[in-house]
Every structure is written in structure tokens, then in C-alpha cells.
Design a protein around this motif. Structure first.
Motif, PDB file in Angstrom:
ATOM      1  N   ALA A 188       0.831  -1.205   0.000  1.00 47.35           N
ATOM      2  CA  ALA A 188       0.000   0.000   0.000  1.00 47.35           C
ATOM      3  C   ALA A 188       0.864   1.252   0.000  1.00 47.35           C
ATOM      4  CB  ALA A 188      -0.929  -0.004   1.210  1.00 47.35           C
ATOM      5  N   ASP A 189       1.897   1.266   0.832  1.00 47.12           N
ATOM      6  CA  ASP A 189       2.780   2.432   0.888  1.00 47.12           C
ATOM      7  C   ASP A 189       3.520   2.637  -0.432  1.00 47.12           C
ATOM      8  OD1 ASP A 189       2.030   2.915   3.476  1.00 47.12           O
ATOM      9  OD2 ASP A 189       3.818   2.050   4.397  1.00 47.12           O
ATOM     10  N   THR A 190       3.987   1.532  -1.015  1.00 50.51           N
ATOM     11  CA  THR A 190       4.728   1.626  -2.278  1.00 50.51           C
ATOM     12  C   THR A 190       3.835   2.163  -3.393  1.00 50.51           C
ATOM     13  OG1 THR A 190       6.159  -0.227  -1.622  1.00 50.51           O
ATOM     14  CG2 THR A 190       6.062   0.319  -3.975  1.00 50.51           C
ATOM     15  N   ALA A 191       2.639   1.594  -3.529  1.00 47.45           N
ATOM     16  CA  ALA A 191       1.730   2.023  -4.591  1.00 47.45           C
ATOM     17  C   ALA A 191       1.341   3.490  -4.434  1.00 47.45           C
ATOM     18  CB  ALA A 191       0.481   1.138  -4.589  1.00 47.45           C
ATOM     19  N   THR A 192       1.025   3.906  -3.217  1.00 42.57           N
ATOM     20  CA  THR A 192       0.592   5.294  -3.022  1.00 42.57           C
ATOM     21  C   THR A 192       1.742   6.273  -3.194  1.00 42.57           C
ATOM     22  OG1 THR A 192       0.846   5.009  -0.609  1.00 42.57           O
ATOM     23  CG2 THR A 192      -1.349   4.684  -1.528  1.00 42.57           C
ATOM     24  N   GLN A 193       2.971   5.860  -2.890  1.00 37.37           N
ATOM     25  CA  GLN A 193       4.120   6.740  -3.098  1.00 37.37           C
ATOM     26  C   GLN A 193       4.441   6.924  -4.573  1.00 37.37           C
ATOM     27  OE1 GLN A 193       5.911   8.629  -0.863  1.00 37.37           O
ATOM     28  NE2 GLN A 193       4.194   8.041   0.450  1.00 37.37           N
ATOM     29  N   LEU A 194       4.031   5.976  -5.397  1.00 38.58           N
ATOM     30  CA  LEU A 194       4.284   6.071  -6.832  1.00 38.58           C
ATOM     31  C   LEU A 194       3.333   7.040  -7.525  1.00 38.58           C
ATOM     32  CD1 LEU A 194       4.922   2.300  -7.643  1.00 38.58           C
ATOM     33  CD2 LEU A 194       6.572   4.158  -7.954  1.00 38.58           C
ATOM     34  N   VAL A 195       2.218   7.361  -6.865  1.00 35.17           N
ATOM     35  CA  VAL A 195       1.237   8.269  -7.465  1.00 35.17           C
ATOM     36  C   VAL A 195       1.889   9.625  -7.729  1.00 35.17           C
ATOM     37  CG1 VAL A 195      -0.931   9.513  -7.096  1.00 35.17           C
ATOM     38  CG2 VAL A 195      -0.734   7.109  -6.406  1.00 35.17           C
ATOM     39  N   ASP A 287      -8.505   6.262  -1.761  1.00 34.52           N
ATOM     40  CA  ASP A 287      -8.601   7.448  -2.614  1.00 34.52           C
ATOM     41  C   ASP A 287      -7.877   7.209  -3.938  1.00 34.52           C
ATOM     42  OD1 ASP A 287      -9.476  10.220  -2.916  1.00 34.52           O
ATOM     43  OD2 ASP A 287      -7.346  10.733  -2.848  1.00 34.52           O
ATOM     44  N   GLY A 288      -6.740   6.506  -3.866  1.00 35.05           N
ATOM     45  CA  GLY A 288      -5.997   6.177  -5.082  1.00 35.05           C
ATOM     46  C   GLY A 288      -6.790   5.258  -5.996  1.00 35.05           C
ATOM     47  N   ILE A 294      -4.447   4.325  -8.915  1.00 32.76           N
ATOM     48  CA  ILE A 294      -3.972   2.961  -8.660  1.00 32.76           C
ATOM     49  C   ILE A 294      -5.081   2.011  -9.100  1.00 32.76           C
ATOM     50  CG2 ILE A 294      -3.177   1.317  -6.919  1.00 32.76           C
ATOM     51  CD1 ILE A 294      -2.481   3.777  -5.162  1.00 32.76           C
ATOM     52  N   GLU A 295      -4.717   0.990  -9.870  1.00 31.19           N
ATOM     53  CA  GLU A 295      -5.708   0.011 -10.319  1.00 31.19           C
ATOM     54  C   GLU A 295      -5.482  -1.312  -9.596  1.00 31.19           C
ATOM     55  OE1 GLU A 295      -7.274  -2.205 -14.412  1.00 31.19           O
ATOM     56  OE2 GLU A 295      -6.052  -0.374 -14.538  1.00 31.19           O
ATOM     57  N   SER A 296      -6.529  -1.773  -8.924  1.00 30.82           N
ATOM     58  CA  SER A 296      -6.473  -3.048  -8.213  1.00 30.82           C
ATOM     59  C   SER A 296      -6.700  -4.183  -9.202  1.00 30.82           C
ATOM     60  CB  SER A 296      -7.537  -3.070  -7.120  1.00 30.82           C
ATOM     61  OG  SER A 296      -7.548  -4.316  -6.454  1.00 30.82           O
ATOM     62  N   VAL A 297      -5.750  -5.124  -9.281  1.00 26.86           N
ATOM     63  CA  VAL A 297      -5.838  -6.217 -10.259  1.00 26.86           C
ATOM     64  C   VAL A 297      -5.559  -7.553  -9.578  1.00 26.86           C
ATOM     65  CG1 VAL A 297      -5.181  -4.712 -12.179  1.00 26.86           C
ATOM     66  CG2 VAL A 297      -3.403  -6.001 -10.950  1.00 26.86           C
ATOM     67  N   ALA A 298      -5.831  -8.630 -10.314  1.00 25.61           N
ATOM     68  CA  ALA A 298      -5.647  -9.983  -9.791  1.00 25.61           C
ATOM     69  C   ALA A 298      -4.155 -10.306  -9.607  1.00 25.61           C
ATOM     70  CB  ALA A 298      -6.304 -10.985 -10.719  1.00 25.61           C
TER      71      ALA A 298
END
Length: 526
Positions: A188-195, A287-288, A294-298
Motif C-alpha cells: 500500500a505504501d509503495t503504490a501510493t508513493q508512486l502516485v 482514494d488512489g 492505482i488500479e487493483s488487479v488480480a
């Protein structure tokens, strides 16, 4: 002790520091060894090839619950500290308890062996003769060896592929299409920091999860768990685990839904049971998802081309970067194999889907070596929903009292039976989903640790005669402990085997008063 026993503590991160301090407090002659030029371990940000926090990391646990038992955070620190503030707190801890002279920095250890000739442990240091110690504590932590899944055809991938330990600067991924693999707090931290940096961010996961904010109703969510609720929860888990599991999962789901609107297409449901998982703590992940940043995928299934992957649902994605947020493997290879508790992982665990290729250490109460319990212990392999600093403070207090002779371990066969039963429980959960190898039954472990450490908690809080006496004499304090913030300072409040902290009561009162939970009833004898 007529003769001061020497102890080597390997590692001077948070686990090592509290262990050094608690052993020194009980009269042991302790030396800490740290390979870095600093104490604090991963709490010190570095761009070197070492596991560390990000510069932007904010702690998920409040300062009121996330401190050690006898030292609060300094005034002015926010409720949820930054990683830099935690590192400053650890430096303050070293200074407050005069630990610096006991720690050898920039010290690289080759291995640790047991000398039958000397009947001691030999710590072999690069470029030096071995140093002999009566006892050794391995406090190297668990976040050192990256756990990377086996992905089919990964050799075909021509993009960048790293583990989260190498993720330091989000701006390095400017304009890239990134697949973040995993669904825990690191992911979660990694994905949100990439935004704002990556052009596309996919968060790939095989299971759902619960997402909670750090605060709810303007209060840190961990302030809502008081000692009374924890005791009721532990009792339910002991006598009616199925009921406890249902109540706990339902409660967390309601907390999530109160703060966020969760969309079905994100794949967060069904979430794994909280008995073997923990919620993701993030104020910005939902929010992402909502904004499409951020796209949630399988889950990631295989690589199908130089810059293409296929997911478990058949979807194919074009990506040029994969970041594995898949945790770490416990590594005690500094020890000779016969004393390494990870070398005896059972076939049942290895074959379980939820083991994820990680070793399951064989340790009594996840602390003591079965081969040398009187002289070899481990810090870092106990996990349940509890602040880590508090947990390892209590664990090292228990260790100190047992090695000092004030508390006892059971016989070897009883310890082996206990570990076997514990592993059966862990392996049973691993059949259904991912399980962290250090997981323990929190209520049971805390009862043991409090008894071994001699905190006085089990006797003075509850319905034993000492509990009634404490309530009659200190009603407002008892009210704060039972219904207010579950402060770590309560573990230093009562007389017991471990050293009592004279400032515990004032610290408990202050933390409740500062957060609007100060009882109005005054003690008659105050």
C-alpha cells in the motif's frame, strides 16, 4: 548473581536496543554488535543496499501505544510519528539509558558458534579473534533476506524487477508502468508513493483485505482498544475462537465501511480472517483506487513477453517494472546449522499454500532455542496484533528474568511438545491462506510473558484479590487503565520481578489526559 554473565546481542535495531537495556537492568554484562554505523536498524533511512523506511514513512501505530514501557515519545511529536521521529526516539532511548558504550558499531560478524571446549558461545568478527560469551541473543530482525515468489517465465521480462527493500525514491519511476505485487502495508505504501510519478500503477493481489485509516472520529484507531476490551477478546479467543473470529472480522469490516466506500471491482472481498492477517493501514489507498491513480488487479500469474504479464484471471498487462512487496524470510545463517531454528522446518509447513516458501522457526514461545534455551534466544519472531516495541520490551523482560533464574522454563520435552502443538496450529491456518511465520496466540503468549517477566499485570488487573485491592485504592487510575488508552507504561506500573518505573503512573495519567480520556473520579488516598 555472584558472577556477572556475559551476553552478546547481535543487532542494535529497536529489538536489540530494548534487549540490551533490559538485560543490563538485571545485572548482565551485555555487549551489542551492529554492522551499521548507526543504531536503529531499518528506522534509519538510507539509500544503500539495506532495508530501511522511506523518507515519507508514517508509523501506523500511535505514539501513545507504540513506545517502550518506560520512555514516552518526546513532547511535540505527532500522534503518528514519521520514521525520522521514531529514529530520533531510538537515539533518545540509547542516551536515556546510557547504552552507547555497550554497543560496537561497524562490526561485521562472520558467524556465531558454540565452543564445547570453553562451554561458551564464540562470536567471530571480521578481522578479529573470536570473543566468548555465556549467552547470545539474535536480534538481527526479520527484514533482511527478501522473499521473492517464483514467477513463471520471469526470465523473459526485460523491464526492471526489484523487491521493495530496494524501493527508495519514487521519482526514479517517473513515467513508468509499474506492477506492485502484494497486498500488505508495504504494498500500500509503495503504490501510493508512486502516485504522481509512475504513469500507471497496478496493485496485484491474490486475496482481499481490510483497509483502515489511522484515525477515525479524530482519534487514532488504536486508542479504541483498551485493556478491558483486550481482556474480553483474549477470553473469547481462548474459550470460543470461532465466535471471537466472527466478532473480530465483523467489527473490522464495520470500521472499514465507516471510513471508506469499497467498490466490488477492487477485489477486496472476501478478506482473509483477521486471525491470520492484519488490516492495511492507509489514509490514501482507497482514494488512489477511487481516482484511478492505482488500479487493483488480480494476482501475478506469469510473464508472457519482454514487457507483458498475465494475471490469474487471464488479463494481460503491459508493464516495464515489477516491485515485489512480498515480505522477507527469517535468516539466522550466522549461527551454525544445528542451532539455527529455521533448519528444521516441517514438510507440512513447507507444503502448505500459506507458507509462501518462508521458514517456520522452532522456538519455545517464539523466543527460546530448543537446543540451548539457557543461553540462546531470538528477538523478532513473535507476531500478533500488538505494538512491536511493547511486545519486544515484554519479551526481553521475560528473557532477562528467566536467564536470571527468577522465572523458569519447562523441561525440554514439554517445550518440544509445546512447539509441536503450536506448529500444528500455524500449519492448519496456512492451509487456508498466507500466514506470517512468527504468529502466536496473542492472549496466551501475553499471559506467559507477563508471568515470566513479573510485570504484575496478571495479578493486579482483574478479579483476583490483588485486583480488588488495586481497584479499591486507585479507582481513577484503574478506570484509566481498563477503559482508557492501552498504554505500554502499565507494564512498569506494579511491583514485580522486573524493575518498576516510578514515572509509570504519571505517564499513564498524562497520555489519557492529553487525549481527553482522563477520569473524573479521584482516588480517596491521592
Amino acid at each position: 548473581m555472584a558472577e556477572r554473565r556475559t551476553v552478546a546481542v547481535i543487532g542494535a535495531g529497536a529489538l536489540g536496543l530494548v534487549t540490551i537495556k533490559n538485560l543490563l537492568e538485571e545485572g548482565f554484562d551485555v555487549t551489542g554488535f551492529e554492522r551499521n554505523a548507526y543504531v536503529g536498524g531499518l528506522w534509519q533511512y538510507t539509500e544503500d543496499d539495506k532495508t530501511s523506511v522511506l523518507q515519507s514513512t508514517i508509523v501506523n501505530v500511535s505514539k501513545e501505544r507504540g513506545c517502550f514501557t518506560d520512555l514516552p515519545f518526546q513532547e511535540g511529536v505527532r500522534t503518528h510519528p514519521t520514521a525520522a521521529e521514531v529514529q530520533q526516539y531510538l537515539l533518545q532511548y540509547v542516551k536515556h539509558f546510557n547504552l552507547a558504550s555497550r554497543i560496537q558499531l561497524n562490526t561485521s560478524i562472520k558467524n556465531v558458534t558454540y565452543s564445547d571446549e570453553h562451554q561458551k558461545w564464540a562470536v567471530h568478527i571480521e578481522g578479529s579473534d573470536p570473543i566468548f560469551f555465556d549467552k547470545v541473543v539474535m536480534a538481527t530482525g526479520i527484514n533482511t533476506v527478501a522473499s521473492i515468489p517464483n514467477v513463471k517465465n520471469i526470465d523473459l521480462f526485460e523491464g526492471r524487477c526489484i523487491h521493495s527493500r530496494f524501493f527508495k525514491r519514487p521519482e526514479e519511476f517517473e513515467g513508468r508502468k509499474v506492477l506492485v505485487v502484494g497486498f500488505g502495508n508495504t504494498a500500500a505504501d509503495t503504490a501510493t508513493q508512486l502516485v504522481g510519478n509512475a504513469s500507471k500503477i497496478y496493485l496485484s493481489h491474490r486475496h482481499g483485505g481490510v483497509i483502515l485509516p489511522r484515525k477515525q472520529n479524530n482519534q487514532s484507531i488504536d486508542h479504541g482498544l483498551n485493556y478491558r476490551k483486550q481482556t474480553i477478546s483474549d477470553t473469547l479467543w481462548y474459550y470460543a475462537p470461532g465466535v471471537a473470529e466472527y466478532i473480530f472480522n465483523t467489527f473490522l469490516a464495520k470500521m472499514q465501511n465507516k471510513s471508506f466506500t469499497i467498490r466490488p471491482e477492487w477485489g477486496l472481498s472476501p478478506a482473509p480472517s483477521m486471525k491470520q492477517s492484519i488490516p492495511i493501514i492507509s489514509d490514501v489507498l482507497v482514494d488512489g483506487f477511487e481516482k484511478g491513480d492505482i488500479e487493483s488487479v488480480a494476482g501475478l500469474e506469469k510473464v508472457t513477453g519482454p514487457n507483458q504479464v498475465e494475471l490469474s484471471d487471464g488479463t494481460k498487462l503491459d508493464v516495464d517494472t515489477i516491485i515485489y512487496c512480498t515480505g522477507y524470510k527469517i535468516d539466522y545463517s550466522l549461527l551454525e546449522p544445528k542451532y539455527d531454528p529455521t533448519t528444521r522446518t516441517t514438510q507440512k509447513w513447507s507444503e502448505a499454500h500459506g507458507s509462501n516458501g518462508k521458514p517456520l522457526p522452532r522456538l519455545y514461545r517464539n523466543v527460546f532455542s530448543l537446543e540451548k534455551p539457557e543461553s540462546l534466544a531470538f528477538m523478532g519472531t513473535v507476531a500478533f496484533p500488538s505494538p512491536a516495541f511493547q511486545t519486544y520490551d515484554i519479551a526481553s523482560m521475560a528473557l532477562a528474568q528467566i536467564w536470571k533464574g527468577n522465572s523458569n522454563l519447562p523441561g525440554r520435552h514439554e517445550m518440544i511438545d509445546d512447539v509441536d502443538a503450536h506448529h500444528e496450529w500455524v500449519c492448519g491456518m496456512a492451509k487456508d491462506g498466507s500466514v506470517y511465520p512468527g504468529i502466536v496466540k496473542g492472549g496466551e503468549w501475553m499471559r506467559w510473558a507477563n508471568d515470566a517477566a513479573g510485570t504484575g499485570i496478571n495479578e493486579n488487573l482483574g478479579y483476583r484479590w490483588k485486583g480488588w485491592v488495586f481497584w479499591l485504592r486507585n479507582r481513577s487510575l484503574c478506570q484509566m487503565i481498563m477503559g482508557g488508552i492501552y498504554s505500554p507504561h502499565v507494564f512498569r506500573l506494579f511491583e514485580g520481578k522486573r524493575k518498576r518505573w516510578e514515572g509509570a503512573r504519571k505517564a499513564i495519567e498524562k497520555v489519557n489526559r492529553d487525549n481527553g480520556l482522563y477520569g473524573l473520579v479521584k482516588d480517596k488516598n491521592n
